[in-house]
Scaffold this motif. Sequence first.
Motif, PDB file in Angstrom:
ATOM      1  N   LEU A 294     104.104  39.661  48.472  1.00  0.00           N
ATOM      2  CA  LEU A 294     102.976  40.822  48.283  1.00  0.00           C
ATOM      3  C   LEU A 294     101.677  40.808  48.923  1.00  0.00           C
ATOM      4  O   LEU A 294     101.157  41.816  48.956  1.00  0.00           O
ATOM      5  N   GLY A 295     101.468  39.635  49.766  1.00  0.00           N
ATOM      6  CA  GLY A 295     100.434  39.444  50.498  1.00  0.00           C
ATOM      7  C   GLY A 295      99.010  39.255  50.006  1.00  0.00           C
ATOM      8  O   GLY A 295      98.891  39.379  48.773  1.00  0.00           O
ATOM      9  N   VAL A 296      98.268  38.620  50.454  1.00  0.00           N
ATOM     10  CA  VAL A 296      96.847  37.878  50.079  1.00  0.00           C
ATOM     11  C   VAL A 296      95.869  37.781  51.295  1.00  0.00           C
ATOM     12  O   VAL A 296      96.391  37.518  52.331  1.00  0.00           O
ATOM     13  N   VAL A 297      94.790  38.150  50.964  1.00  0.00           N
ATOM     14  CA  VAL A 297      93.925  38.373  52.041  1.00  0.00           C
ATOM     15  C   VAL A 297      92.893  37.587  51.380  1.00  0.00           C
ATOM     16  O   VAL A 297      92.113  37.997  50.356  1.00  0.00           O
ATOM     17  N   ILE A 298      92.097  36.388  51.983  1.00  0.00           N
ATOM     18  CA  ILE A 298      90.844  35.892  51.659  1.00  0.00           C
ATOM     19  C   ILE A 298      89.627  35.869  52.647  1.00  0.00           C
ATOM     20  O   ILE A 298      90.167  35.401  53.872  1.00  0.00           O
ATOM     21  N   ASN A 299      88.532  36.400  52.553  1.00  0.00           N
ATOM     22  CA  ASN A 299      87.447  36.469  53.667  1.00  0.00           C
ATOM     23  C   ASN A 299      87.009  34.975  53.811  1.00  0.00           C
ATOM     24  O   ASN A 299      86.856  33.994  53.177  1.00  0.00           O
ATOM     25  N   GLY A 300      86.567  34.954  55.140  1.00  0.00           N
ATOM     26  CA  GLY A 300      86.060  33.640  55.779  1.00  0.00           C
ATOM     27  C   GLY A 300      84.969  33.178  54.843  1.00  0.00           C
ATOM     28  O   GLY A 300      84.466  31.990  55.117  1.00  0.00           O
ATOM     29  N   HIS A 301      84.102  33.841  54.180  1.00  0.00           N
ATOM     30  CA  HIS A 301      82.816  33.534  53.540  1.00  0.00           C
ATOM     31  C   HIS A 301      83.147  32.942  52.100  1.00  0.00           C
ATOM     32  O   HIS A 301      82.105  32.775  51.238  1.00  0.00           O
ATOM     33  N   ALA A 302      84.312  33.084  51.632  1.00  0.00           N
ATOM     34  CA  ALA A 302      84.569  32.778  50.276  1.00  0.00           C
ATOM     35  C   ALA A 302      84.666  31.464  49.911  1.00  0.00           C
ATOM     36  O   ALA A 302      84.881  30.601  50.892  1.00  0.00           O
ATOM     37  N   ILE A 303      84.327  31.071  48.804  1.00  0.00           N
ATOM     38  CA  ILE A 303      84.212  29.683  48.439  1.00  0.00           C
ATOM     39  C   ILE A 303      84.859  29.702  47.177  1.00  0.00           C
ATOM     40  O   ILE A 303      84.479  30.473  46.180  1.00  0.00           O
ATOM     41  N   ALA A 304      85.923  28.963  46.644  1.00  0.00           N
ATOM     42  CA  ALA A 304      86.606  28.853  45.674  1.00  0.00           C
ATOM     43  C   ALA A 304      86.891  27.598  45.122  1.00  0.00           C
ATOM     44  O   ALA A 304      87.094  26.568  46.027  1.00  0.00           O
ATOM     45  N   GLY A 305      86.796  27.284  43.820  1.00  0.00           N
ATOM     46  CA  GLY A 305      86.863  26.123  43.309  1.00  0.00           C
ATOM     47  C   GLY A 305      88.543  25.169  43.292  1.00  0.00           C
ATOM     48  O   GLY A 305      89.271  25.990  43.812  1.00  0.00           O
ATOM     49  N   LYS A 306      88.781  24.578  42.508  1.00  0.00           N
ATOM     50  CA  LYS A 306      89.922  23.906  42.247  1.00  0.00           C
ATOM     51  C   LYS A 306      90.928  24.811  41.587  1.00  0.00           C
ATOM     52  O   LYS A 306      90.598  25.710  40.732  1.00  0.00           O
ATOM     53  N   ASN A 307      92.092  24.848  41.670  1.00  0.00           N
ATOM     54  CA  ASN A 307      93.184  25.699  40.992  1.00  0.00           C
ATOM     55  C   ASN A 307      93.162  26.895  40.951  1.00  0.00           C
ATOM     56  O   ASN A 307      93.120  27.878  39.900  1.00  0.00           O
TER      57      ASN A 307
END
Length: 187
Positions: free
Chosen positions: A102-115
């Motif tokens: 289905l596609g996924v896009v994540i910006n280079g400035h994103a910070i995401a935690g575990k899981n």
Amino acid sequence: MEDRSPNSQNPFSQLRYLANDLRRIVNCRWWRWLTIWFTASPYTLISYRLDRFGFLIFKTPWGVIRLLFFPLFLLFHLLGVHNEIHYSADIGEGLLILHGNLGVVINGHAIAGKNLTLTGGNCIGGRKRLERGDLVLGHDVSLGANAVVLGPVSVGNQVQIGAGSVVIHDAPDHCILVGVPARIVPS
């Protein structure tokens, strides 16, 4: 916005994270090791973690050096459908993409935690030009199908974002967000 970045800046931690990501896809079912290779998710994860590994080793010059690895990343892109996770996005271990086709896009400035769990069709990006720390997701955040997070925004820990929701406002820990724009569902 509060920096919730739990992620290691050690390049070799990305290889450990990749192993953990793949174990989350398999979900303690040995036979899934045989079947995951017929989906886009593992190739997207491998591509992102190796790209992030190179970025953490070489920093800014990685944007040019990675051209040497073009055939490898092209292969992962073809196998991983059209998912795009920027190598400078800081995503903790346990990234799970359920329906990578289905596609996924994540910006280079994103910070995401575990899981971080992405169902598919997700976009984690911005409504305007972002800086590092403008787009933060806590631990154990789950996005339903086609859910979107548009920064600048900070999403707390253990947050579930409903299918088709658009998050444009900060969200506290332990909540469920639904709608356009997303609102907290009273529990």
